[in-house]
Design an enzyme around this catalytic site. Structure first.
Site, PDB file in Angstrom:
ATOM      1  N   CYS A 129       1.909   3.145   3.367  1.00 55.55           N
ATOM      2  CA  CYS A 129       2.286   2.351   4.537  1.00 55.55           C
ATOM      3  C   CYS A 129       3.784   2.062   4.551  1.00 55.55           C
ATOM      4  O   CYS A 129       4.349   1.561   3.574  1.00 55.55           O
ATOM      5  CB  CYS A 129       1.493   1.051   4.544  1.00 55.55           C
ATOM      6  N   SER A 152      -7.655  -6.138  11.877  1.00 49.53           N
ATOM      7  CA  SER A 152      -7.752  -5.165  10.793  1.00 49.53           C
ATOM      8  C   SER A 152      -7.197  -5.779   9.511  1.00 49.53           C
ATOM      9  O   SER A 152      -6.110  -6.353   9.508  1.00 49.53           O
ATOM     10  CB  SER A 152      -6.957  -3.913  11.168  1.00 49.53           C
ATOM     11  N   GLY A 189       1.963  -6.312   8.778  1.00 47.00           N
ATOM     12  CA  GLY A 189       1.467  -7.502   8.104  1.00 47.00           C
ATOM     13  C   GLY A 189      -0.032  -7.527   7.889  1.00 47.00           C
ATOM     14  O   GLY A 189      -0.771  -6.676   8.388  1.00 47.00           O
ATOM     15  N   LEU A 243     -10.322   0.586   4.170  1.00 48.57           N
ATOM     16  CA  LEU A 243     -10.967   0.906   2.904  1.00 48.57           C
ATOM     17  C   LEU A 243     -10.158   1.968   2.155  1.00 48.57           C
ATOM     18  O   LEU A 243      -9.656   1.729   1.073  1.00 48.57           O
ATOM     19  CB  LEU A 243     -12.387   1.395   3.196  1.00 48.57           C
ATOM     20  N   ASN A 273      -0.276   9.408   8.475  1.00 50.47           N
ATOM     21  CA  ASN A 273       0.966   9.779   9.145  1.00 50.47           C
ATOM     22  C   ASN A 273       2.073   9.831   8.110  1.00 50.47           C
ATOM     23  O   ASN A 273       2.402   8.825   7.500  1.00 50.47           O
ATOM     24  CB  ASN A 273       1.313   8.744  10.214  1.00 50.47           C
ATOM     25  N   CYS A 290       0.863  -1.175   0.000  1.00 51.82           N
ATOM     26  CA  CYS A 290       0.000   0.000   0.000  1.00 51.82           C
ATOM     27  C   CYS A 290       0.905   1.232   0.000  1.00 51.82           C
ATOM     28  O   CYS A 290       1.912   1.262   0.700  1.00 51.82           O
ATOM     29  CB  CYS A 290      -0.907   0.014   1.235  1.00 51.82           C
TER      30      CYS A 290
HETATM   31  N1  SAH Z   1      -2.864  -5.133   6.860  1.00 56.51           N
HETATM   32  C1  SAH Z   1      -3.868  -4.739   7.808  1.00 56.51           C
HETATM   33  C2  SAH Z   1      -3.339  -4.406   9.185  1.00 56.51           C
HETATM   34  C3  SAH Z   1      -2.105  -3.544   9.276  1.00 56.51           C
HETATM   35  S1  SAH Z   1      -2.245  -1.832   8.933  1.00 56.51           S
HETATM   36  C4  SAH Z   1      -4.674  -3.579   7.262  1.00 56.51           C
HETATM   37  O1  SAH Z   1      -4.282  -3.025   6.259  1.00 56.51           O
HETATM   38  O2  SAH Z   1      -5.715  -3.273   7.817  1.00 56.51           O
HETATM   39  C5  SAH Z   1      -3.245  -1.131  10.173  1.00 56.51           C
HETATM   40  C6  SAH Z   1      -3.887   0.199   9.751  1.00 56.51           C
HETATM   41  O3  SAH Z   1      -2.907   1.233   9.618  1.00 56.51           O
HETATM   42  C7  SAH Z   1      -4.572   0.086   8.409  1.00 56.51           C
HETATM   43  O4  SAH Z   1      -5.820   0.699   8.407  1.00 56.51           O
HETATM   44  C8  SAH Z   1      -3.591   0.825   7.529  1.00 56.51           C
HETATM   45  O5  SAH Z   1      -4.183   1.222   6.362  1.00 56.51           O
HETATM   46  C9  SAH Z   1      -3.159   1.949   8.448  1.00 56.51           C
HETATM   47  N2  SAH Z   1      -2.009   2.689   7.948  1.00 56.51           N
HETATM   48  C10 SAH Z   1      -1.007   2.239   7.174  1.00 56.51           C
HETATM   49  N3  SAH Z   1      -0.143   3.234   6.876  1.00 56.51           N
HETATM   50  C11 SAH Z   1      -0.596   4.348   7.465  1.00 56.51           C
HETATM   51  C12 SAH Z   1      -0.137   5.703   7.555  1.00 56.51           C
HETATM   52  N4  SAH Z   1       0.989   6.093   6.953  1.00 56.51           N
HETATM   53  N5  SAH Z   1      -0.875   6.583   8.266  1.00 56.51           N
HETATM   54  C13 SAH Z   1      -2.004   6.190   8.897  1.00 56.51           C
HETATM   55  N6  SAH Z   1      -2.474   4.933   8.863  1.00 56.51           N
HETATM   56  C14 SAH Z   1      -1.791   4.017   8.160  1.00 56.51           C
END
Ligand code: SAH
Length: 368
Positions: free
Chosen positions: A136, A206, A178, A230, A305, A133
């Site tokens: 992330c 999640s 993960g 989402l 973030n 993503c």
């Molecule tokens: N793979 C799972 C769980 C790990 S991430 C998932 O995607 O739900 C947990 C949460 O952190 C997710 O909603 C993800 O989208 C969010 N997240 C990832 N990077 C982020 C960022 N830079 N700022 C805020 N939230 C973030």
């Protein structure tokens, strides 16, 4: 002030030299089975089970409820594989990020988030993440491996042991590194252990929405809360920021969620990261509202973030825009909340967990 405490992770012995069976992560039945040559009375198995998980005992020698002789014989064949704490970073707001070093050298992070009377542990399900993503940091560093059930449970036990905390009163969120639904067998084994002490209502998994995993969870007897990441309400945008959407597009995901069994009083949580000028317009809010129509759901808005590896455009909207997005959803009847930033002074905020000492996969080249 940020206090950072670094310790040398106990190197233990090299993995190859220690062939003892790890007891951590085993269910009561599995424990009875592996211990059978040495322990045949069920109440002894129960004592060991409770010592491991209820008391977070870090080694077999500390099980003083057993005779010394039995402890010695157990320790010859078995070990308790609590992950080693490599470092801790304590934030001003009390949030504590813990870096664990696992036996094969892989590193994972977990976060301990105290909040008035409550306490939430955010734990990892994989050492890395293959989903890439674009917002992330874990995804930026690339795929790792699945954690074992013992490594998942071990994160909670190790933080508890470190801080002298009981299992009761904890909330657990699988929102660390993960994708839990890509490691579902081990995640389930860990959840089954947690759920002996913690109500499933206090545990949240999640996911980006891996369809076969959702179908499987739908058949479980006890389910944690489900949160779905989402972040966009149309396929074009979601596919751009979350490549997994090209495998399981929104129509299929939403159909699976409409089939997903929700007990009375429960709601699905939708996580929606807000990224400036990407998914934060009123139109986006309206699309989101339409997408969710008919579902028992609440929306958790997470201002993204930023992190240097994510590039300069990955920034949160203004406070006014965030409030306007939230209000728009509320006007349409949704429960919408904005997640407070916690621990961001120690890079413990959402999406900022990374495996240290690894090479980035480099596909975002210049972003670094
Ligand atoms: N793979 C799972 C769980 C790990 S991430 C998932 O995607 O739900 C947990 C949460 O952190 C997710 O909603 C993800 O989208 C969010 N997240 C990832 N990077 C982020 C960022 N830079 N700022 C805020 N939230 C973030």
């Amino acid at each position: 002030m940020i206090t950072t405490q670094r310790e040398i992770a106990a190197p233990a012995r090299p993995a190859a030299a220690d062939e003892r069976v790890d007891l951590l992560g085993l269910s009561r039945e599995q424990l009875a089975e592996v211990l059978a040559p040495l322990v045949d009375r069920p109440f002894r198995v129960e004592q060991i089970y409770r010592a491991l998980y209820e008391r977070a005992a870090g080694d077999l020698a500390s099980l003083t409820e057993l005779s010394k002789d039995l402890r010695l014989r157990l320790a010859e064949r078995f070990r308790v594989g609590l992950p080693a704490v490599a470092s801790r970073h304590l934030s001003e707001d009390g949030t504590c990020k813990v870096l664990f070093r696992l036996r094969d050298g892989a590193t994972i992070e977990a976060v301990d988030i105290p909040d008035r009377g409550r306490r939430t542990f955010c734990i990892s399900s994989q050492a890395g993440c293959a989903l890439a993503c674009t917002f992330c940091v874990t995804g930026y560093w690339g795929a790792g491996r699945n954690l074992t059930a013992g490594e998942i449970v071990g994160q909670v036990l190790a933080i508890r042991a470190d801080r002298g905390l009981p299992m009761e009163g904890l909330n657990i969120v699988l929102m660390g590194m993960g994708e839990p639904l890509l490691n579902l067998d081990n995640v389930k084994a860990a959840l089954d252990i947690f759920m002996e002490w913690i109500s499933p209502h206090r545990i949240t998994l999640s996911t980006v929405g891996i369809l076969p995993g959702l179908e499987e969870m739908a058949g479980w007897e006890r389910r944690p809360n489900l949160a779905v990441s989402l972040h966009a309400a149309d396929d074009e945008l979601r596919g751009r920021i979350m490549p997994i959407n090209r495998t399981w597009p929104l129509a299929d995901l939403m159909a699976a969620l409409r089939r997903y069994p929700l007990e009375k009083g429960r709601k699905l949580t939708f996580e929606y990261i807000l990224i400036r000028d990407v998914n934060d317009s009123d139109r986006d809010a309206d699309r989101l509202s339409r997408l969710l129509s008919g579902l028992r759901a609440k929306v958790n808005l997470i201002p993204v973030n930023p992190d240097p590896v994510l590039g300069e455009r990955m920034v949160p909207p203004s406070d006014e825009r965030i409030a306007a997005f939230k209000d728009r959803l509320r006007q349409r009847g949704w429960i919408a909340t904005v997640r407070r930033r916690r621990g961001d002074d120690v890079s413990a905020a959402c999406g900022q967990l990374r495996a240290f000492g690894r090479e980035a996969r480099g596909f975002r080249g210049s972003a670094k």
